[in-house]
Motif scaffolding. Sequence first.
Motif, PDB file in Angstrom:
ATOM      1  N   THR A  88       6.650  17.543  20.562  1.00 57.15           N
ATOM      2  CA  THR A  88       7.682  17.059  21.477  1.00 57.15           C
ATOM      3  C   THR A  88       9.053  17.138  20.831  1.00 57.15           C
ATOM      4  O   THR A  88      10.039  17.591  21.449  1.00 57.15           O
ATOM      5  N   ALA A  89       9.134  16.726  19.563  1.00 55.86           N
ATOM      6  CA  ALA A  89      10.413  16.781  18.844  1.00 55.86           C
ATOM      7  C   ALA A  89      10.868  18.219  18.626  1.00 55.86           C
ATOM      8  O   ALA A  89      12.057  18.542  18.780  1.00 55.86           O
ATOM      9  N   GLU A  90       9.925  19.086  18.262  1.00 58.76           N
ATOM     10  CA  GLU A  90      10.285  20.488  18.027  1.00 58.76           C
ATOM     11  C   GLU A  90      10.772  21.159  19.308  1.00 58.76           C
ATOM     12  O   GLU A  90      11.721  21.951  19.288  1.00 58.76           O
ATOM     13  N   ILE A  91      10.137  20.835  20.431  1.00 59.63           N
ATOM     14  CA  ILE A  91      10.553  21.417  21.707  1.00 59.63           C
ATOM     15  C   ILE A  91      11.945  20.927  22.085  1.00 59.63           C
ATOM     16  O   ILE A  91      12.770  21.695  22.608  1.00 59.63           O
ATOM     17  N   GLN A  92      12.222  19.677  21.825  1.00 54.07           N
ATOM     18  CA  GLN A  92      13.560  19.161  22.112  1.00 54.07           C
ATOM     19  C   GLN A  92      14.615  19.867  21.266  1.00 54.07           C
ATOM     20  O   GLN A  92      15.693  20.228  21.751  1.00 54.07           O
ATOM     21  N   LYS A  93      14.316  20.067  19.973  1.00 54.57           N
ATOM     22  CA  LYS A  93      15.261  20.773  19.104  1.00 54.57           C
ATOM     23  C   LYS A  93      15.468  22.209  19.567  1.00 54.57           C
ATOM     24  O   LYS A  93      16.593  22.704  19.618  1.00 54.57           O
ATOM     25  N   LEU A  94      14.359  22.886  19.905  1.00 57.76           N
ATOM     26  CA  LEU A  94      14.477  24.259  20.386  1.00 57.76           C
ATOM     27  C   LEU A  94      15.225  24.319  21.709  1.00 57.76           C
ATOM     28  O   LEU A  94      15.951  25.283  21.977  1.00 57.76           O
ATOM     29  N   GLY A  95      15.044  23.288  22.555  1.00 55.08           N
ATOM     30  CA  GLY A  95      15.773  23.256  23.821  1.00 55.08           C
ATOM     31  C   GLY A  95      17.272  23.194  23.601  1.00 55.08           C
ATOM     32  O   GLY A  95      18.051  23.861  24.295  1.00 55.08           O
ATOM     33  N   ILE A  96      17.687  22.381  22.618  1.00 58.06           N
ATOM     34  CA  ILE A  96      19.115  22.293  22.298  1.00 58.06           C
ATOM     35  C   ILE A  96      19.624  23.630  21.772  1.00 58.06           C
ATOM     36  O   ILE A  96      20.680  24.132  22.175  1.00 58.06           O
ATOM     37  N   GLU A  97      18.867  24.251  20.848  1.00 56.84           N
ATOM     38  CA  GLU A  97      19.266  25.557  20.306  1.00 56.84           C
ATOM     39  C   GLU A  97      19.307  26.616  21.405  1.00 56.84           C
ATOM     40  O   GLU A  97      20.201  27.461  21.428  1.00 56.84           O
ATOM     41  N   GLU A  98      18.328  26.535  22.309  1.00 55.53           N
ATOM     42  CA  GLU A  98      18.270  27.529  23.377  1.00 55.53           C
ATOM     43  C   GLU A  98      19.480  27.409  24.304  1.00 55.53           C
ATOM     44  O   GLU A  98      20.099  28.418  24.661  1.00 55.53           O
ATOM     45  N   ARG A  99      19.837  26.178  24.684  1.00 55.88           N
ATOM     46  CA  ARG A  99      20.999  25.995  25.556  1.00 55.88           C
ATOM     47  C   ARG A  99      22.276  26.452  24.874  1.00 55.88           C
ATOM     48  O   ARG A  99      23.138  27.087  25.490  1.00 55.88           O
ATOM     49  N   SER A 100      22.385  26.152  23.570  1.00 62.05           N
ATOM     50  CA  SER A 100      23.576  26.575  22.828  1.00 62.05           C
ATOM     51  C   SER A 100      23.668  28.093  22.749  1.00 62.05           C
ATOM     52  O   SER A 100      24.734  28.679  22.973  1.00 62.05           O
ATOM     53  N   GLU A 101      22.536  28.729  22.438  1.00 53.76           N
ATOM     54  CA  GLU A 101      22.529  30.189  22.343  1.00 53.76           C
ATOM     55  C   GLU A 101      22.751  30.841  23.702  1.00 53.76           C
ATOM     56  O   GLU A 101      23.431  31.866  23.809  1.00 53.76           O
ATOM     57  N   ARG A 102      22.211  30.225  24.762  1.00 55.79           N
ATOM     58  CA  ARG A 102      22.402  30.770  26.102  1.00 55.79           C
ATOM     59  C   ARG A 102      23.879  30.751  26.493  1.00 55.79           C
ATOM     60  O   ARG A 102      24.411  31.726  27.027  1.00 55.79           O
ATOM     61  N   GLU A 103      24.539  29.627  26.216  1.00 59.67           N
ATOM     62  CA  GLU A 103      25.969  29.532  26.518  1.00 59.67           C
ATOM     63  C   GLU A 103      26.777  30.516  25.684  1.00 59.67           C
ATOM     64  O   GLU A 103      27.747  31.112  26.158  1.00 59.67           O
ATOM     65  N   LYS A 104      26.341  30.696  24.443  1.00 62.38           N
ATOM     66  CA  LYS A 104      27.044  31.635  23.558  1.00 62.38           C
ATOM     67  C   LYS A 104      26.923  33.060  24.069  1.00 62.38           C
ATOM     68  O   LYS A 104      27.907  33.815  24.086  1.00 62.38           O
ATOM     69  N   VAL A 105      25.728  33.430  24.512  1.00 63.77           N
ATOM     70  CA  VAL A 105      25.519  34.785  25.018  1.00 63.77           C
ATOM     71  C   VAL A 105      26.351  35.027  26.267  1.00 63.77           C
ATOM     72  O   VAL A 105      26.975  36.082  26.430  1.00 63.77           O
ATOM     73  N   ILE A 106      26.372  34.024  27.166  1.00 59.46           N
ATOM     74  CA  ILE A 106      27.095  34.201  28.420  1.00 59.46           C
ATOM     75  C   ILE A 106      28.603  34.255  28.204  1.00 59.46           C
ATOM     76  O   ILE A 106      29.318  35.015  28.868  1.00 59.46           O
ATOM     77  N   SER A 107      29.092  33.463  27.247  1.00 63.93           N
ATOM     78  CA  SER A 107      30.543  33.375  27.046  1.00 63.93           C
ATOM     79  C   SER A 107      31.086  34.392  26.053  1.00 63.93           C
ATOM     80  O   SER A 107      32.275  34.725  26.094  1.00 63.93           O
ATOM     81  N   ASP A 108      30.246  34.881  25.164  1.00 65.36           N
ATOM     82  CA  ASP A 108      30.708  35.805  24.125  1.00 65.36           C
ATOM     83  C   ASP A 108      30.789  37.216  24.686  1.00 65.36           C
ATOM     84  O   ASP A 108      29.784  37.802  25.112  1.00 65.36           O
ATOM     85  N   THR A 109      31.964  37.787  24.681  1.00 63.51           N
ATOM     86  CA  THR A 109      32.136  39.138  25.221  1.00 63.51           C
ATOM     87  C   THR A 109      31.405  40.186  24.382  1.00 63.51           C
ATOM     88  O   THR A 109      31.035  41.243  24.894  1.00 63.51           O
ATOM     89  N   ASN A 110      31.189  39.895  23.105  1.00 59.86           N
ATOM     90  CA  ASN A 110      30.475  40.848  22.256  1.00 59.86           C
ATOM     91  C   ASN A 110      28.990  40.927  22.591  1.00 59.86           C
ATOM     92  O   ASN A 110      28.307  41.859  22.175  1.00 59.86           O
ATOM     93  N   ALA A 111      28.477  39.914  23.317  1.00 58.96           N
ATOM     94  CA  ALA A 111      27.064  39.928  23.701  1.00 58.96           C
ATOM     95  C   ALA A 111      26.811  40.791  24.931  1.00 58.96           C
ATOM     96  O   ALA A 111      25.662  41.062  25.267  1.00 58.96           O
ATOM     97  N   ILE A 112      27.874  41.195  25.603  1.00 56.99           N
ATOM     98  CA  ILE A 112      27.734  42.046  26.789  1.00 56.99           C
ATOM     99  C   ILE A 112      27.779  43.507  26.354  1.00 56.99           C
ATOM    100  O   ILE A 112      28.712  43.941  25.675  1.00 56.99           O
TER     101      ILE A 112
END
Length: 759
Positions: free
Chosen positions: A292-316
């Motif tokens: 449960t704790a690991e999934i919560q940590k991964l969820g935070i990392e996933e949301r952060s990385e998702r926002e980074k991919v969407i907002s970072d022009t170099n990811a397009i």
Amino acid sequence: MASLQDIGVGAGINLLSALMFLLAFAILRLQPVNDRVYFPKWYLKGIRASPRKAGAFMNKFVNMDFRTYIRFLNWMPAALRMPEPELIEHAGLDSAVYIRIYILGLKIFVPIAILAFAILVPINWTGKNLDNITDLTFSDIDKLSISNIPPGSPRFWAHLTMAYVFTLWTLYILYKEYDIVSTMRLRFLASEKRRPDQYTVLVRNVPPDPDESVSRHVDHFFCVNHPGHYLSHQVVYNANKLADLVEKKKVYQNWLTYYHTKYERNPKTKPTIKTGFWGLWGKKVDAIEYYTAEIQKLGIEERSEREKVISDTNAIVPAAFVSFKSRWGAAVCAQTQQSRNPTIWLTEWAPEPRDVYWNNLAIPYVELSVRRLLMAVALFFLTFFFMIPIAFVQSLASIKGITKVLPFLKPLIERGGVKSFIQGFLPGIALKIFLIFLPSILMTMSRVEGLSSLSSIEKRTAAKYHLFLIVNVFFGSIIAGAAFEQLQRFLNESPSEIPRTIGVAIPMKATFFITYIMVDGWAGIAAEILRLVPLVIFHLKNTFLVRTEKDREQAMDPGSLNYSQTEPRIQLYFLVGLVYAVITPILLPFIIVFFAFSYLVFRHQIINVYDRKYESGASFWPDVHRRIIIGLIISQLLFMGLLSTKGAARSTPLLLVLPVLTIWFHRFCKGRFESAFRAFPLQDAMVKDTLERATNPTFNLKAYLQDAYVHPIFKSVESEEPLDPDDEDNNPIVATKRNSRLGSQSGSKPGSRGAQEDV
């Protein structure tokens, strides 16, 4: 050089192996515990449930109804019962047309074999030429070949006439089949339901713009150049790191579901795990709290990385899926040049969403060219160095020739049935073993080339494999075999006589190809239906890894029709059959057995096992046609060269007509039929668009296409229900039954005739 006895031993071994595989399959498929391995397609369609019913413990694993064992061969008529239109709806056009390749082989070779055995075999047998030759290694089988005709004999006119007859018959059958398949494709496209790829174009190598983002640049370009037709677009993201996080989170969620289920069944004991490598050592912690704790940590990392991919022009990446308001608009864009610079704004029909190979969409145009050049060089060296194992295989196929220079092997070879085993079975199985890992290597090379879809990667792999089989397996076997079988003559004769020796050795290599056909085309195809490796893997996973229903579906993995490997293998049989039809007709019955048996086996597999990864509408058929034409031309040139060594050089002008006629026929078929496989006619696109607007004028196309080409990692992860291990045992038997009105996502009829079988 294999003799009749050697071929008989090889045939006996392979027939016995094939019968054992078939008998094992007939019994294993009736066992409830194996039902998901031998009928996975029906489980995926949701109309078959496990026959592991409640009751006696043994009934969950072993079929105790002995009446079903009496009908253990009913899978054969069942595989043939489903009509072709229903097969297309059930398994797709790709699968149905693939099966037609085996029918094509039977249509070509059965009449050819009848004529060859009625005319050429008696002529060859009565030639008596080999009886007068003492310095060549040959067997009794070679007395049925053209080698037994004396040089300059008028008997060669019969072979020349049959070469014309066989060529004309092959061309006629190819034309009829091309016509049938192209009609099937056009009918399939006309009747096909709405799909995202019908309205979408893949645009690659979008040029950079200093003032606009990739998304805005794509939007402006198509608004200006396709006004009134452009609808929307979806840019492509480079999200490899995010994909890793999502996959890791899925694994942890799976483990959490497993431990929750375990705890609910036994609340007295909380499940624990060790945090070290593979849970073998480390600190012992509560499993549910840990995951449960690991999934919560991964969820935070996933949301952060998702926002980074969407907002970072170099990811397009400089690529996008562009959708249009009509099929007509998409067809115009996909089939025209968009810019005066042909290296930018590259457009092509978008693959269907499940066919997209996302990893290659970001590769720029120049890098694509460099990659393909490097892979071409790698293919050359791979083909060149693979001659070493080919030469080794041929050393096994020519024991008499080797013992001339290695006499110390003679006592071992002549002991009992060792010689017959080595020459009748070992060469074929050795070549089969050497070719096991080759398709995987070629598939990796095709991925590196940067192709954008799984279907195009498979087609490119098939092209490489076909070239490899022609150069190494066919020509390499003939040349290396000639050197080994006539080694003494190669060492002692003048270089000018070597071509004549190779020409004589071409018909004598028929015995090697017979051994290979029996291993690969008889026993190998029987092993295909047994599915021994998937069976073992399923039970291992089911015992140690299955925790949820999703796990069970993945353990049941049915695989798919491996076009990149199986189609080139079929082409090798076409090539060998066309080459030896005039030269050594005794080989033809072995090929006919392969085509007939393969048709039966693969029809069964397509109906009950294989799950298609994509649907290309039989776009591979022009490649099938072209490769058979290549085999036909090779057979004509080899026959021409062979006759030049037999004192029949005056017939060469007559034989020159055949390749010219064949090339003209190929160009005619290319102009007549190939456009149906390479482009979508604007007339047909307009007809479908007009009909759709008339029947469904309020359909919201933009909403339909909105998420079609979103990267899979941006789509929500489906929730998974925990699996009760006893659920499958408590499910009642649900027979696979006909239900013509029940549709699936792929538009197939899940309850198709020919699929019902007794369990």
